[in-house]
Design a protein around this motif. Sequence first.
Motif, PDB file in Angstrom:
ATOM      1  N   ASP A 210     -14.866 -11.040  -3.710  1.00 56.76           N
ATOM      2  CA  ASP A 210     -15.841 -12.121  -3.713  1.00 56.76           C
ATOM      3  C   ASP A 210     -17.154 -11.550  -3.189  1.00 56.76           C
ATOM      4  OD1 ASP A 210     -17.458 -14.308  -3.121  1.00 56.76           O
ATOM      5  OD2 ASP A 210     -15.792 -15.573  -2.490  1.00 56.76           O
ATOM      6  N   LEU A 211     -18.135 -11.391  -4.087  1.00 55.73           N
ATOM      7  CA  LEU A 211     -19.396 -10.732  -3.727  1.00 55.73           C
ATOM      8  C   LEU A 211     -20.517 -11.717  -3.436  1.00 55.73           C
ATOM      9  CD1 LEU A 211     -19.471  -7.631  -6.110  1.00 55.73           C
ATOM     10  CD2 LEU A 211     -18.518  -7.858  -3.814  1.00 55.73           C
ATOM     11  N   ARG A 212     -20.196 -12.919  -3.026  1.00 53.13           N
ATOM     12  CA  ARG A 212     -21.235 -13.851  -2.586  1.00 53.13           C
ATOM     13  C   ARG A 212     -22.015 -13.242  -1.428  1.00 53.13           C
ATOM     14  NH1 ARG A 212     -17.913 -19.522  -2.799  1.00 53.13           N
ATOM     15  NH2 ARG A 212     -16.170 -18.067  -2.561  1.00 53.13           N
ATOM     16  N   GLY A 213     -23.328 -13.374  -1.482  1.00 54.94           N
ATOM     17  CA  GLY A 213     -24.178 -12.826  -0.428  1.00 54.94           C
ATOM     18  C   GLY A 213     -24.702 -11.434  -0.710  1.00 54.94           C
ATOM     19  N   ILE A 214     -24.174 -10.777  -1.734  1.00 53.91           N
ATOM     20  CA  ILE A 214     -24.654  -9.432  -2.098  1.00 53.91           C
ATOM     21  C   ILE A 214     -25.699  -9.599  -3.202  1.00 53.91           C
ATOM     22  CG2 ILE A 214     -23.986  -7.123  -2.819  1.00 53.91           C
ATOM     23  CD1 ILE A 214     -22.813  -8.051  -0.125  1.00 53.91           C
ATOM     24  N   THR A 215     -26.928  -9.920  -2.778  1.00 53.91           N
ATOM     25  CA  THR A 215     -28.032 -10.153  -3.706  1.00 53.91           C
ATOM     26  C   THR A 215     -29.236  -9.319  -3.286  1.00 53.91           C
ATOM     27  OG1 THR A 215     -28.911 -12.016  -2.429  1.00 53.91           O
ATOM     28  CG2 THR A 215     -27.237 -12.523  -4.103  1.00 53.91           C
TER      29      THR A 215
ATOM     30  N   GLN B   3     -21.757  -5.174   5.381  1.00 59.46           N
ATOM     31  CA  GLN B   3     -21.754  -6.562   4.919  1.00 59.46           C
ATOM     32  C   GLN B   3     -20.346  -6.994   4.511  1.00 59.46           C
ATOM     33  OE1 GLN B   3     -24.492  -8.891   4.912  1.00 59.46           O
ATOM     34  NE2 GLN B   3     -24.922  -7.228   6.339  1.00 59.46           N
ATOM     35  N   PRO B   4     -19.919  -8.165   4.970  1.00 57.26           N
ATOM     36  CA  PRO B   4     -18.554  -8.608   4.647  1.00 57.26           C
ATOM     37  C   PRO B   4     -18.450  -9.144   3.216  1.00 57.26           C
ATOM     38  CG  PRO B   4     -19.665 -10.259   5.978  1.00 57.26           C
ATOM     39  CD  PRO B   4     -20.613  -9.092   5.883  1.00 57.26           C
ATOM     40  N   VAL B   5     -17.376  -8.788   2.549  1.00 56.93           N
ATOM     41  CA  VAL B   5     -17.075  -9.334   1.225  1.00 56.93           C
ATOM     42  C   VAL B   5     -15.639  -9.831   1.237  1.00 56.93           C
ATOM     43  CG1 VAL B   5     -18.729  -7.867  -0.001  1.00 56.93           C
ATOM     44  CG2 VAL B   5     -16.388  -7.063   0.329  1.00 56.93           C
ATOM     45  N   GLY B   6     -15.375 -10.837   0.423  1.00 59.69           N
ATOM     46  CA  GLY B   6     -14.032 -11.382   0.366  1.00 59.69           C
ATOM     47  C   GLY B   6     -13.094 -10.497  -0.434  1.00 59.69           C
ATOM     48  N   HIS B   7     -11.907 -10.254   0.155  1.00 62.91           N
ATOM     49  CA  HIS B   7     -10.852  -9.498  -0.534  1.00 62.91           C
ATOM     50  C   HIS B   7      -9.561 -10.268  -0.344  1.00 62.91           C
ATOM     51  CE1 HIS B   7      -7.974  -5.914  -0.885  1.00 62.91           C
ATOM     52  NE2 HIS B   7      -8.455  -6.152  -2.101  1.00 62.91           N
ATOM     53  N   GLY B   8      -9.107 -10.935  -1.414  1.00 60.91           N
ATOM     54  CA  GLY B   8      -7.987 -11.840  -1.245  1.00 60.91           C
ATOM     55  C   GLY B   8      -8.406 -12.989  -0.341  1.00 60.91           C
TER      56      GLY B   8
ATOM     57  N   LEU C  22     -18.237  -4.082   3.039  1.00 59.71           N
ATOM     58  CA  LEU C  22     -18.550  -3.658   1.672  1.00 59.71           C
ATOM     59  C   LEU C  22     -18.187  -2.199   1.435  1.00 59.71           C
ATOM     60  CD1 LEU C  22     -20.040  -4.549  -1.000  1.00 59.71           C
ATOM     61  CD2 LEU C  22     -22.102  -3.583   0.013  1.00 59.71           C
ATOM     62  N   ALA C  23     -18.366  -1.357   2.447  1.00 57.40           N
ATOM     63  CA  ALA C  23     -18.119   0.078   2.307  1.00 57.40           C
ATOM     64  C   ALA C  23     -16.653   0.416   2.037  1.00 57.40           C
ATOM     65  CB  ALA C  23     -18.593   0.816   3.555  1.00 57.40           C
ATOM     66  N   GLU C  24     -15.746  -0.546   2.255  1.00 62.32           N
ATOM     67  CA  GLU C  24     -14.341  -0.302   1.927  1.00 62.32           C
ATOM     68  C   GLU C  24     -14.160  -0.079   0.430  1.00 62.32           C
ATOM     69  OE1 GLU C  24     -11.375  -0.213   3.764  1.00 62.32           O
ATOM     70  OE2 GLU C  24     -12.640  -0.037   5.545  1.00 62.32           O
TER      71      GLU C  24
END
Length: 269
Positions: free
Chosen positions: A17-22, A37-42, A48-50
Amino acid sequence: MSGFTLTLKAEPALRLDLRGITPAALAAMDAAAVAKQPVGHGNGLVPLAEFFAVAPRSDDTLVLQGELSRCDFIGWQMDGGTLIAEGSVGDYAGGAMKAGMLTVKGSAADLAACEMAGGTLTIEGHVGAFAASTLPGSMDGMRGGTLVVRGNAGARFGDRMRRGTALIFGDAGDFLASRMVAGTIALAGRAGAHVGYGMRRGSLVFAGAEPTVSATFVPAVAGAPVFWQLLSRDLARHGGAFGSLATRGIDRHLGDVAAGGKGELIVVR
């Protein structure tokens, strides 16, 4: 402002879930901050760097590289800048977008441009179901801006669309412009069944194959030459099958009268 190139390291096991990555959200950050920056995974959040390698750019563009088909919400609520996805993307691409330019150099899955309010979204490939439509449970679909689909579109394109302009250079699935409230949809290819089902207002332009028009649409008695000249010139700037519209005649059908609608199907001759 600064731009970044985000390169997907490997296909994620679960959807991202890449909401906020703009572009606007990352503009004031350095590469280290972007990586955190946090992104949703499951059902969790991870840095994000993961999943992405982060590299600064010399311009203000945000570029996403790699196989992005498991990446959802790309460009979600984007409010400015330029974002380029160099591959096919997941669901909700350009959803609730307000401004800026988002380009997908592949295909997009379902619900692209849902409740889009401004800006320009260009999809070079195909798009799935419910593009330019509503979020689940909402009453209003696309509300402004411009959506350009270079390939084919799935079912229910423009469902409950309220404002804006959407162009499809390929074919469209069933229920094109269903329950449409206002705005303009232009189609260069073939349309599926039940065109304009429940349509209330708005304009649906067929620049290619003539559609099957439901009996709940009636032939227009009056012409609309001034309106057509304005609309055709606006669509012509996108080229392709739309480039010659201003020189061609039209037949208009009004409806959907079964829903008390005053929309129009414009069939270009």
